[in-house]
Design a protein around this motif. Sequence first.
Motif, PDB file in Angstrom:
ATOM      1  N   VAL A 292     121.370 -36.950  -9.416  1.00  0.00           N
ATOM      2  CA  VAL A 292     120.795 -36.825 -10.751  1.00  0.00           C
ATOM      3  C   VAL A 292     121.550 -37.776 -11.668  1.00  0.00           C
ATOM      4  O   VAL A 292     122.772 -37.684 -11.787  1.00  0.00           O
ATOM      5  CB  VAL A 292     120.902 -35.383 -11.280  1.00  0.00           C
ATOM      6  CG1 VAL A 292     120.353 -35.296 -12.707  1.00  0.00           C
ATOM      7  CG2 VAL A 292     120.154 -34.421 -10.360  1.00  0.00           C
ATOM      8  N   ILE A 293     120.827 -38.686 -12.306  1.00  0.00           N
ATOM      9  CA  ILE A 293     121.455 -39.647 -13.205  1.00  0.00           C
ATOM     10  C   ILE A 293     121.233 -39.178 -14.638  1.00  0.00           C
ATOM     11  O   ILE A 293     120.099 -39.078 -15.111  1.00  0.00           O
ATOM     12  CB  ILE A 293     120.876 -41.064 -13.015  1.00  0.00           C
ATOM     13  CG1 ILE A 293     121.015 -41.500 -11.553  1.00  0.00           C
ATOM     14  CG2 ILE A 293     121.577 -42.051 -13.925  1.00  0.00           C
ATOM     15  CD1 ILE A 293     120.429 -42.866 -11.269  1.00  0.00           C
ATOM     16  N   GLY A 294     122.317 -38.881 -15.327  1.00  0.00           N
ATOM     17  CA  GLY A 294     122.247 -38.399 -16.703  1.00  0.00           C
ATOM     18  C   GLY A 294     122.650 -36.947 -16.799  1.00  0.00           C
ATOM     19  O   GLY A 294     122.069 -36.095 -16.108  1.00  0.00           O
ATOM     20  N   ALA A 295     123.639 -36.651 -17.636  1.00  0.00           N
ATOM     21  CA  ALA A 295     124.123 -35.278 -17.786  1.00  0.00           C
ATOM     22  C   ALA A 295     123.832 -34.744 -19.177  1.00  0.00           C
ATOM     23  O   ALA A 295     124.634 -34.031 -19.776  1.00  0.00           O
ATOM     24  CB  ALA A 295     125.618 -35.198 -17.494  1.00  0.00           C
TER      25      ALA A 295
ATOM     26  N   THR B  21     124.523 -34.387  -6.618  1.00  0.00           N
ATOM     27  CA  THR B  21     125.548 -35.162  -7.309  1.00  0.00           C
ATOM     28  C   THR B  21     124.987 -35.556  -8.675  1.00  0.00           C
ATOM     29  O   THR B  21     123.847 -36.013  -8.773  1.00  0.00           O
ATOM     30  CB  THR B  21     125.921 -36.434  -6.533  1.00  0.00           C
ATOM     31  OG1 THR B  21     126.432 -36.068  -5.249  1.00  0.00           O
ATOM     32  CG2 THR B  21     126.980 -37.240  -7.281  1.00  0.00           C
ATOM     33  N   VAL B  22     125.768 -35.360  -9.728  1.00  0.00           N
ATOM     34  CA  VAL B  22     125.358 -35.743 -11.076  1.00  0.00           C
ATOM     35  C   VAL B  22     126.208 -36.934 -11.512  1.00  0.00           C
ATOM     36  O   VAL B  22     127.448 -36.875 -11.441  1.00  0.00           O
ATOM     37  CB  VAL B  22     125.521 -34.580 -12.079  1.00  0.00           C
ATOM     38  CG1 VAL B  22     125.104 -35.019 -13.485  1.00  0.00           C
ATOM     39  CG2 VAL B  22     124.685 -33.381 -11.642  1.00  0.00           C
ATOM     40  N   LEU B  23     125.539 -37.987 -11.960  1.00  0.00           N
ATOM     41  CA  LEU B  23     126.211 -39.210 -12.392  1.00  0.00           C
ATOM     42  C   LEU B  23     125.974 -39.403 -13.879  1.00  0.00           C
ATOM     43  O   LEU B  23     124.828 -39.476 -14.324  1.00  0.00           O
ATOM     44  CB  LEU B  23     125.668 -40.415 -11.605  1.00  0.00           C
ATOM     45  CG  LEU B  23     125.699 -40.283 -10.077  1.00  0.00           C
ATOM     46  CD1 LEU B  23     124.980 -41.456  -9.423  1.00  0.00           C
ATOM     47  CD2 LEU B  23     127.132 -40.185  -9.576  1.00  0.00           C
ATOM     48  N   GLU B  24     127.039 -39.483 -14.654  1.00  0.00           N
ATOM     49  CA  GLU B  24     126.950 -39.594 -16.108  1.00  0.00           C
ATOM     50  C   GLU B  24     127.803 -40.761 -16.585  1.00  0.00           C
ATOM     51  O   GLU B  24     128.984 -40.854 -16.241  1.00  0.00           O
ATOM     52  CB  GLU B  24     127.419 -38.291 -16.757  1.00  0.00           C
ATOM     53  CG  GLU B  24     127.707 -38.350 -18.246  1.00  0.00           C
ATOM     54  CD  GLU B  24     126.542 -38.818 -19.083  1.00  0.00           C
ATOM     55  OE1 GLU B  24     126.770 -39.577 -20.044  1.00  0.00           O
ATOM     56  OE2 GLU B  24     125.394 -38.424 -18.776  1.00  0.00           O
TER      57      GLU B  24
ATOM     58  N   VAL C 150     130.404 -34.482 -20.601  1.00  0.00           N
ATOM     59  CA  VAL C 150     129.039 -34.007 -20.373  1.00  0.00           C
ATOM     60  C   VAL C 150     128.246 -33.990 -21.673  1.00  0.00           C
ATOM     61  O   VAL C 150     128.663 -33.367 -22.659  1.00  0.00           O
ATOM     62  CB  VAL C 150     129.070 -32.598 -19.746  1.00  0.00           C
ATOM     63  CG1 VAL C 150     127.670 -31.987 -19.749  1.00  0.00           C
ATOM     64  CG2 VAL C 150     129.614 -32.667 -18.334  1.00  0.00           C
ATOM     65  N   GLY C 151     127.121 -34.689 -21.690  1.00  0.00           N
ATOM     66  CA  GLY C 151     126.190 -34.620 -22.807  1.00  0.00           C
ATOM     67  C   GLY C 151     126.551 -35.393 -24.043  1.00  0.00           C
ATOM     68  O   GLY C 151     125.735 -35.514 -24.964  1.00  0.00           O
ATOM     69  N   ALA C 152     127.757 -35.953 -24.121  1.00  0.00           N
ATOM     70  CA  ALA C 152     128.219 -36.547 -25.375  1.00  0.00           C
ATOM     71  C   ALA C 152     127.388 -37.748 -25.801  1.00  0.00           C
ATOM     72  O   ALA C 152     127.297 -38.047 -26.993  1.00  0.00           O
ATOM     73  CB  ALA C 152     129.683 -36.945 -25.263  1.00  0.00           C
TER      74      ALA C 152
ATOM     75  N   GLY D 277     129.692 -26.159  -6.312  1.00  0.00           N
ATOM     76  CA  GLY D 277     130.128 -27.283  -5.502  1.00  0.00           C
ATOM     77  C   GLY D 277     129.428 -28.587  -5.814  1.00  0.00           C
ATOM     78  O   GLY D 277     129.550 -29.554  -5.052  1.00  0.00           O
ATOM     79  N   VAL D 278     128.733 -28.642  -6.933  1.00  0.00           N
ATOM     80  CA  VAL D 278     128.062 -29.885  -7.319  1.00  0.00           C
ATOM     81  C   VAL D 278     129.105 -30.899  -7.779  1.00  0.00           C
ATOM     82  O   VAL D 278     130.025 -30.570  -8.528  1.00  0.00           O
ATOM     83  CB  VAL D 278     127.040 -29.618  -8.448  1.00  0.00           C
ATOM     84  CG1 VAL D 278     126.504 -30.931  -9.025  1.00  0.00           C
ATOM     85  CG2 VAL D 278     125.892 -28.768  -7.917  1.00  0.00           C
ATOM     86  N   ASP D 279     128.957 -32.134  -7.306  1.00  0.00           N
ATOM     87  CA  ASP D 279     129.867 -33.219  -7.659  1.00  0.00           C
ATOM     88  C   ASP D 279     129.393 -33.851  -8.965  1.00  0.00           C
ATOM     89  O   ASP D 279     128.350 -34.499  -9.012  1.00  0.00           O
ATOM     90  CB  ASP D 279     129.869 -34.258  -6.530  1.00  0.00           C
ATOM     91  CG  ASP D 279     130.898 -35.366  -6.750  1.00  0.00           C
ATOM     92  OD1 ASP D 279     131.700 -35.249  -7.691  1.00  0.00           O
ATOM     93  OD2 ASP D 279     130.876 -36.342  -5.971  1.00  0.00           O
ATOM     94  N   LEU D 280     130.134 -33.646 -10.049  1.00  0.00           N
ATOM     95  CA  LEU D 280     129.795 -34.193 -11.363  1.00  0.00           C
ATOM     96  C   LEU D 280     130.749 -35.346 -11.660  1.00  0.00           C
ATOM     97  O   LEU D 280     131.946 -35.146 -11.863  1.00  0.00           O
ATOM     98  CB  LEU D 280     129.915 -33.107 -12.430  1.00  0.00           C
ATOM     99  CG  LEU D 280     129.648 -33.502 -13.883  1.00  0.00           C
ATOM    100  CD1 LEU D 280     128.270 -34.128 -14.040  1.00  0.00           C
ATOM    101  CD2 LEU D 280     129.778 -32.291 -14.794  1.00  0.00           C
ATOM    102  N   ARG D 281     130.200 -36.557 -11.692  1.00  0.00           N
ATOM    103  CA  ARG D 281     131.020 -37.755 -11.862  1.00  0.00           C
ATOM    104  C   ARG D 281     130.781 -38.339 -13.244  1.00  0.00           C
ATOM    105  O   ARG D 281     129.655 -38.719 -13.580  1.00  0.00           O
ATOM    106  CB  ARG D 281     130.682 -38.792 -10.793  1.00  0.00           C
ATOM    107  CG  ARG D 281     130.846 -38.286  -9.362  1.00  0.00           C
ATOM    108  CD  ARG D 281     130.461 -39.343  -8.347  1.00  0.00           C
ATOM    109  NE  ARG D 281     130.426 -38.796  -6.996  1.00  0.00           N
ATOM    110  CZ  ARG D 281     130.029 -39.470  -5.918  1.00  0.00           C
ATOM    111  NH1 ARG D 281     129.641 -40.742  -6.050  1.00  0.00           N
ATOM    112  NH2 ARG D 281     130.008 -38.893  -4.736  1.00  0.00           N
ATOM    113  N   LEU D 282     131.829 -38.425 -14.033  1.00  0.00           N
ATOM    114  CA  LEU D 282     131.754 -38.968 -15.383  1.00  0.00           C
ATOM    115  C   LEU D 282     132.217 -40.421 -15.389  1.00  0.00           C
ATOM    116  O   LEU D 282     132.966 -40.862 -14.521  1.00  0.00           O
ATOM    117  CB  LEU D 282     132.613 -38.134 -16.330  1.00  0.00           C
ATOM    118  CG  LEU D 282     132.263 -36.645 -16.428  1.00  0.00           C
ATOM    119  CD1 LEU D 282     133.282 -35.909 -17.297  1.00  0.00           C
ATOM    120  CD2 LEU D 282     130.854 -36.443 -16.967  1.00  0.00           C
ATOM    121  N   GLY D 283     131.745 -41.165 -16.405  1.00  0.00           N
ATOM    122  CA  GLY D 283     132.131 -42.565 -16.522  1.00  0.00           C
ATOM    123  C   GLY D 283     131.493 -43.459 -15.485  1.00  0.00           C
ATOM    124  O   GLY D 283     132.012 -44.538 -15.189  1.00  0.00           O
ATOM    125  N   VAL D 284     130.356 -43.048 -14.944  1.00  0.00           N
ATOM    126  CA  VAL D 284     129.643 -43.823 -13.922  1.00  0.00           C
ATOM    127  C   VAL D 284     128.324 -44.296 -14.510  1.00  0.00           C
ATOM    128  O   VAL D 284     127.409 -43.491 -14.737  1.00  0.00           O
ATOM    129  CB  VAL D 284     129.383 -42.987 -12.646  1.00  0.00           C
ATOM    130  CG1 VAL D 284     128.614 -43.819 -11.624  1.00  0.00           C
ATOM    131  CG2 VAL D 284     130.693 -42.479 -12.069  1.00  0.00           C
TER     132      VAL D 284
END
Length: 323
Positions: A5-8, A27-30, A35-37, A154-161
Amino acid sequence: MRVSVIGAGVAGLVAATELAERGATVTVLERGASVGAEACSWFAGGMLAPWCERESAEEAVVVRGRLALDWWPRHFAGTVRAGTLVVAPARDAAELHRFARRTAHFTSLDQDGVAALEPDLAGRFRSGLFFAEEAHLDPRAALAALAAGLAARGVDLRLGVDADTTEVAADAIVDSRGFAAREQLKDLRGVRGEMVIVRSTEIHLTRPVRFLHPRIPLYIVPRSEGRFMIGATMIESDHRGPMTVRSALELLNAAYAVHPAFAEAEIVEFGANVRPAFPDNLPRVTRDGDILRLNGLYRHGFLLSPSLAQQAADILLPVEVTA
């Protein structure tokens, strides 16, 4: 199934939640640092008001938005189901009548009825409309709660991507980047929205108050610690710059008209961002191979994201129905 998922923002986090609950490896890529900022949902009102929104939206918003009234309390304990109060100055009573004609599921109130719901507004409005089934939430707290729930699963949330759909390896990709996806969605347009957050100990409101005015309609949404979100501007523009002086004056003047105590409130924050919208102002799920694009939530992000997410999950992970 592995889904990226692209965008948090709210669309991405709600979609990730739906997919994870159906057993997908998500996997969430933000691209932002939190998150959300960077999403327009960071500046949202957080009103779950399908019947009020019918005043200016299609019937589909009511039908799809009602799902949010059950979805959010299950996923965010801070959801408040206290209804919505709609009021107007006595000289603009026609605006209240027009609002009533275009909506449903409300109770008409006289002056005493308004005061019974919101004692601090006693004597200020001769009539009002009460939408008892509606709800509201604090968007930033709700986004944090969704992120915490995803982490617990267990979802992988990746920030700064700063991910692009062409660079992600997964069985399926959910593109929920909002206005940032305009290169892929040519009919997507930007609608600028602005808001003010103030703090006051001199006024207490239990529920969102919508103030009808032919020139400056607005809503005031109570939040914790004496804070109130004041908003309503809708400007056909994709400009992301700071709030303008005109918008700030109009919103603050209108808030003062609701209650003079807002004149002494502390200004905590000004904010502005661009909402993604299609020509009909309704959201869409579109498919391009293994990419699903969730977009066009316009001013209905928290209201319509559960419906949009379930639509996407039904495509990728349909629920089997047994006789």
